[in-house]
Scaffold this active site. Structure first.
Site, PDB file in Angstrom:
ATOM      1  N   TYR A 142      50.912  34.977  35.452  1.00  0.00           N
ATOM      2  CA  TYR A 142      51.464  34.476  36.713  1.00  0.00           C
ATOM      3  C   TYR A 142      52.907  33.997  36.540  1.00  0.00           C
ATOM      4  CZ  TYR A 142      47.324  34.514  39.726  1.00  0.00           C
ATOM      5  OH  TYR A 142      46.278  34.898  40.523  1.00  0.00           O
ATOM      6  N   LYS A 193      40.276  38.810  26.501  1.00  0.00           N
ATOM      7  CA  LYS A 193      40.066  40.161  25.995  1.00  0.00           C
ATOM      8  C   LYS A 193      40.817  40.310  24.679  1.00  0.00           C
ATOM      9  CE  LYS A 193      39.701  44.087  28.210  1.00  0.00           C
ATOM     10  NZ  LYS A 193      38.406  44.645  27.725  1.00  0.00           N
ATOM     11  N   ASP A 226      35.634  41.369  30.838  1.00  0.00           N
ATOM     12  CA  ASP A 226      34.949  42.405  31.631  1.00  0.00           C
ATOM     13  C   ASP A 226      33.433  42.204  31.570  1.00  0.00           C
ATOM     14  OD1 ASP A 226      35.017  43.094  28.929  1.00  0.00           O
ATOM     15  OD2 ASP A 226      35.248  45.248  29.271  1.00  0.00           O
ATOM     16  N   ASP A 250      41.313  33.941  38.217  1.00  0.00           N
ATOM     17  CA  ASP A 250      41.496  34.277  39.634  1.00  0.00           C
ATOM     18  C   ASP A 250      40.417  35.265  40.074  1.00  0.00           C
ATOM     19  OD1 ASP A 250      42.851  34.371  42.155  1.00  0.00           O
ATOM     20  OD2 ASP A 250      43.694  36.298  41.552  1.00  0.00           O
ATOM     21  N   ASP A 254      36.583  34.532  42.410  1.00  0.00           N
ATOM     22  CA  ASP A 254      36.212  35.223  43.658  1.00  0.00           C
ATOM     23  C   ASP A 254      34.808  35.812  43.530  1.00  0.00           C
ATOM     24  OD1 ASP A 254      38.649  34.679  44.916  1.00  0.00           O
ATOM     25  OD2 ASP A 254      38.849  36.718  45.700  1.00  0.00           O
TER      26      ASP A 254
END
Ligand code: IPM
Ligand code: MN
Length: 369
Positions: A142, A193, A226, A250, A254
């Site tokens: 970000y 990751k 993932d 983020d 959701d």
């Protein structure tokens, strides 16, 4: 009685509608004499751009700095698609996070039993779900530099975003996660990751060291981001506290929101470092959902995530945990009584408006006095 300065930034889309419901509850507490909330209002996002060509004005940044807690509803919408990148609505929110160093974003996902059927997953997978995602909020891709689009000529461009983390940033967010876990079910899942990203390698190593040094009593495991996304929809109740970086956080929050029935249910707290002198910390509270321009102004929005965010302010900024408990109990009670906004309607015969949901929660609070 203590006075608490609240700075409200309703923002765009459904923001003003859901914020109005928080104002009713704050006014009720003030009138009841349990706490005195002094309220100021400002502009952020597209609303601020329309008023003064910036995503948040310097004057509102100063008001935010002077407040005991900032409440923000939502920013953005197609109306501002064409505005310059630096002053796009999201820039206001990102500036608040960065300037006040609000590095720790707490996003609890709780599935109220009454809503288990509103989730897209089977009831038995989500009923009783209670997990906490701790998202790093001031670093990573970000904010990393360079962040640019370079013209290479011949119709070609190169876009760069930079994913960058330093040890101290991972340690401080890790500490927040471990400390929260100790008050919950004592388990942290750290996610990155490291199989493809150097920042993931440092993240994992730093969390392992921190755990050994300061939190050996907490159970720790690691999951690639993932795989964690997959496990969240496969078997979400295996998690207690999840700690992850800004971008994965983020995404994953959701996903977690939908487990609870609707994006309209998830509150969040963004916290800064505790000031050693005053014992206080800068904080901003906001729902996880966005500005939902498609339903703005229609009274369709669910105010629960915004009201829940106010509840988190009571708990984390003001130490008013009994008031926070009352707000949460009132939300649970109206859901149990069958009040549903459109987003959580499921098979219910009818839904209530934003204002009716807010009033029902307020009535519950009044009845409990
Ligand atoms: C969130 C939002 C923001 C983010 C946007 C509005 C900049 O999606 O708080 O999750 O990406 O962090
Ligand atoms: Mn988001």
């Amino acid at each position: 009685m203590s006075t608490y300065k609240l700075f409200l930034l309703p923002g765009d889309g459904i923001g003003p509608e859901v914020m109005a419901e928080v104002e009713k509850i704050a006014a009720f507490f003030t009138q009841q004499g349990v706490a005195h909330f002094e309220i100021e209002r400002g502009l952020v996002g597209g609303a601020a751009y329309d008023a003064h060509g910036q995503a948040i004005s310097e004057a509102d940044m100063r008001r935010a700095a002077a407040a005991d807690a900032i409440l923000l509803a939502a920013v953005g919408g197609p109306k501002w698609d064409g505005v310059p990148y630096d002053v796009r609505p999201e820039a206001g929110l990102l500036r608040l996070r960065k300037d006040f160093n609000l590095f720790a974003n707490l996003r609890p996902a709780i599935c109220y039993p009454a809503l288990a059927d509103a989730s897209s997953l089977k009831r038995e997978l989500v009923d009783g779900l209670d997990l906490m995602i701790v998202r790093e909020l001031t670093g990573g891709v970000y904010f990393g530099a360079p962040k640019e689009i370079v013209d290479l000529g011949k119709g070609q461009k190169r876009a760069v975003d930079t994913q960058v983390y330093e040890t101290y940033e991972i340690e401080r967010i890790g500490r927040i996660a471990f400390e929260l876990a100790r008050k919950r079910r004592n388990k942290v899942t750290s996610s990155e990751k490291h199989n493809v990203m150097k920042s993931g390698v440092l993240w994992r190593d730093t969390i392992i060291d921190l755990h050994k040094r300061e939190f050996p009593d907490v159970e720790l495991d690691h999951m690639l981001a993932d795989a964690l996304g997959m496990q969240l929809v496969r078997k979400p109740k295996q998690f207690d506290v999840i700690v992850t970086d800004n971008l994965f956080g983020d995404m994953l929050t959701d996903v977690a929101a939908m487990l609870t029935g609707s994006l309209g249910m998830l509150p969040s707290a963004s916290l800064g470092e505790v000031d050693q002198k005053t014992g206080r910390r800068k904080a901003l509270y906001e729902p996880v959902h966005g500005s939902a321009p498609d339903i703005a102004g229609k009274g369709l929005a669910n105010p629960i995530a915004m009201i829940g965010s106010f509840g988190m302010a009571l708990r984390y900024s003001f130490g008013l945990s009994d008031l926070a408990d009352r707000v949460e109990a009132a939300i649970a009670a109206v859901l149990a009584k069958g009040y549903r906004t459109a987003d959580i309607k499921g098979g219910a015969p009818q839904s209530v408006s934003t204002g009716e949901m807010g009033e029902a929660i307020l009535a519950e609070l009044k009845a409990a006095v």
